[in-house]
Design a protein around this motif. Structure first.
Motif, PDB file in Angstrom:
ATOM      1  N   PRO A  67       0.806  -1.226   0.000  1.00 56.62           N
ATOM      2  CA  PRO A  67       0.000   0.000   0.000  1.00 56.62           C
ATOM      3  C   PRO A  67       0.840   1.278   0.000  1.00 56.62           C
ATOM      4  O   PRO A  67       1.982   1.293   0.484  1.00 56.62           O
ATOM      5  N   LEU A  68       0.267   2.325  -0.545  1.00 51.26           N
ATOM      6  CA  LEU A  68       0.783   3.687  -0.374  1.00 51.26           C
ATOM      7  C   LEU A  68      -0.194   4.378   0.567  1.00 51.26           C
ATOM      8  O   LEU A  68      -1.311   4.730   0.187  1.00 51.26           O
ATOM      9  N   PHE A  69       0.213   4.544   1.812  1.00 50.97           N
ATOM     10  CA  PHE A  69      -0.677   4.972   2.889  1.00 50.97           C
ATOM     11  C   PHE A  69      -0.541   6.460   3.162  1.00 50.97           C
ATOM     12  O   PHE A  69       0.565   6.969   3.389  1.00 50.97           O
ATOM     13  N   GLU A 219       7.943   1.869  -9.283  1.00 54.33           N
ATOM     14  CA  GLU A 219       6.960   1.553 -10.317  1.00 54.33           C
ATOM     15  C   GLU A 219       5.550   1.602  -9.725  1.00 54.33           C
ATOM     16  O   GLU A 219       4.623   2.192 -10.322  1.00 54.33           O
ATOM     17  N   GLU A 220       5.385   1.003  -8.547  1.00 50.88           N
ATOM     18  CA  GLU A 220       4.079   1.024  -7.892  1.00 50.88           C
ATOM     19  C   GLU A 220       3.721   2.408  -7.387  1.00 50.88           C
ATOM     20  O   GLU A 220       2.560   2.831  -7.477  1.00 50.88           O
ATOM     21  N   VAL A 221       4.704   3.129  -6.828  1.00 53.58           N
ATOM     22  CA  VAL A 221       4.426   4.472  -6.295  1.00 53.58           C
ATOM     23  C   VAL A 221       3.850   5.363  -7.389  1.00 53.58           C
ATOM     24  O   VAL A 221       2.879   6.110  -7.157  1.00 53.58           O
ATOM     25  N   LYS A 222       4.414   5.314  -8.585  1.00 50.01           N
ATOM     26  CA  LYS A 222       3.929   6.172  -9.673  1.00 50.01           C
ATOM     27  C   LYS A 222       2.452   5.922  -9.959  1.00 50.01           C
ATOM     28  O   LYS A 222       1.663   6.865 -10.094  1.00 50.01           O
ATOM     29  N   GLU A 227      -3.325   7.592  -8.825  1.00 50.73           N
ATOM     30  CA  GLU A 227      -4.689   7.269  -8.429  1.00 50.73           C
ATOM     31  C   GLU A 227      -5.157   8.122  -7.265  1.00 50.73           C
ATOM     32  O   GLU A 227      -6.328   8.540  -7.215  1.00 50.73           O
ATOM     33  N   LYS A 228      -4.262   8.405  -6.323  1.00 50.28           N
ATOM     34  CA  LYS A 228      -4.646   9.109  -5.102  1.00 50.28           C
ATOM     35  C   LYS A 228      -4.640  10.629  -5.244  1.00 50.28           C
ATOM     36  O   LYS A 228      -5.407  11.319  -4.567  1.00 50.28           O
ATOM     37  N   THR A 229      -3.747  11.153  -6.069  1.00 49.92           N
ATOM     38  CA  THR A 229      -3.564  12.612  -6.126  1.00 49.92           C
ATOM     39  C   THR A 229      -3.748  13.212  -7.511  1.00 49.92           C
ATOM     40  O   THR A 229      -3.785  14.438  -7.654  1.00 49.92           O
TER      41      THR A 229
END
Length: 400
Positions: A67-69, A219-222, A227-229
């Motif tokens: 997850p990116l929390f 890769e996932e952070v991008k 999606e979030k911001t």
């Protein structure tokens, strides 16, 4: 890990260098091992069957994507927006398993039957023992005697997974010495053994290979940040650096994004002038360590200075050649974080967000008050591991 090549001034060149750092400075007896790996690793990684197996294991075994929390209470404290990339939620409790999965698949395709590794905090040792158990390969892990004492839970985990843990009793009896012993073992067993280096250090192609396997983080952070911001690029990415594998993975897909500021946290130990530190960029100079040209702490006559950190995973006298290049070129910003600052940051995160971080990750968290980020900026911190293994150190701090 994307298979497309990145055209970047910060990617390794055909000679194995990042700028003036890198290369393969190895004894003649080690040359066949390293050359076999260098000739084959890119073709192996690019093979569609390898990619399928690697991706399936990352998903079904490691638990990716992590997850990116959005850490709201921590964000409120620093009056900015902070996201945590939760590598602590990987199987085994840290980012290290991304690399060990990749490397053991490479080793099997090279026909190796035995795995040797080094470990400091024990997370890489656990991750290596884990994938060896998964694949049915013999596993030998070298660990500094002092690190074995202060990271006993991870030693016990390695034993339970079937690994042989060998104490390194030379020098400072920490990560540097464990690396020395693992390399000696590899020299003496060149045909059937693969050395799974745990960080972006060592002779080429290791720094590049490890960075590629860890690049799944950025890769996932991008994708997650978009999606979030609505934007895929943060203003800052922060990660701790000993050798620097989690930082290499977190930075990888942003190396050529100049608007993204890359921030590395090094272990200042008891202070830069205390004689008990591991802040390589602040105290070091160029030299050769464990097979590559990098920045390392050394005396005037070139002897390696013994490092110190409360964090076993950052207790290393050098940094990976990619990070040496990021520092020397000005692309990366490096902070020296003391033991005290790291422990305070760990307690802050624990009490604000209910997440107990590894001592290594706590160094990254301790950069927050130094950044003075604006209210409209976005920070991503690579939370590289969980803090179970460090509870004794945290408890000792509570008892003071």
């Amino acid at each position: 890990m994307e298979t497309t090549e990145l055209k970047s001034a910060f990617q390794v060149d055909e000679r194995g260098y990042y700028g003036t750092f890198g290369g393969a400075f190895i004894p003649e007896m080690l040359y066949p091992n390293v050359e076999e790996l260098r000739r084959n690793y890119l073709d192996i990684i690019a093979d569609p069957a390898f990619q399928r197996e690697f991706r399936d294991l990352l998903t079904d075994y490691v638990g990716r994507p992590t997850p990116l929390f959005h850490a709201r209470r921590l964000s409120d404290t620093y009056q900015t927006t902070i996201y945590l990339k939760r590598e602590d939620l990987c199987h085994t409790g840290a980012h290290k398993v991304n690399n060990t999965i990749g490397q053991i698949l490479v080793a099997k395709r090279l026909g190796k039957q035995r795995i040797v590794a080094e470990t400091g905090a024990g997370q890489h040792g656990v991750a290596t023992a884990t994938v060896c158990a998964l694949m049915g390969l013999e596993c030998i892990v070298y660990m500094g005697k002092i690190d074995m004492e202060r990271q006993k839970p991870n030693v016990d985990r390695m034993h339970m997974l079937g690994a042989k843990v060998v104490p390194a009793t030379s020098g400072s009896q920490t990560l540097k010495d464990a690396t020395n012993e693992a390399m000696r073992h590899w020299i003496n067993n060149p045909v059937d053994t693969h050395y799974i280096i745990g960080s972006v250090v060592g002779p080429h192609p290791y720094p590049d290979m490890v960075a590629r396997f860890q690049s799944v983080i950025s890769e996932e952070v991008k994708k997650q940040l978009l999606e979030k911001t609505g934007r895929s690029t943060p203003d800052y990415i922060i990660a701790c650096v000993g050798g620097g594998s989690n930082a290499a993975g977190a930075f990888y897909h942003y190396l050529d994004e100049p608007t993204v500021r890359l921030v590395a946290a090094e272990a200042a130990g008891q202070g830069l002038t205390s004689g008990h530190s591991a802040a390589t960029t602040a105290l070091g100079k160029p030299g050769i360590l464990h097979g590559s040209r990098t920045i390392l702490m050394q005396t005037e006559d070139g002897q390696v200075v013994e490092p110190y950190s409360i964090s076993a995973g950052l207790d290393y006298p050098g940094i990976g050649p990619l990070h040496a290049h990021l520092y020397s070129s000005g692309r990366g910003r490096f902070f020296s974080i003391t033991d005290q600052e790291a422990v305070e940051a760990a307690f802050e995160l624990s009490r604000l967000e209910g997440i107990i971080p590894a001592l290594e990750s706590s160094h990254a968290l301790a950069c927050l008050p130094k950044l003075k980020a604006a209210s409209d900026e976005v920070i991503v911190i690579c939370l590289s591991g969980r803090g179970d293994k460090d509870l004794a150190a945290y408890t000792a701090y509570l008892d003071k």
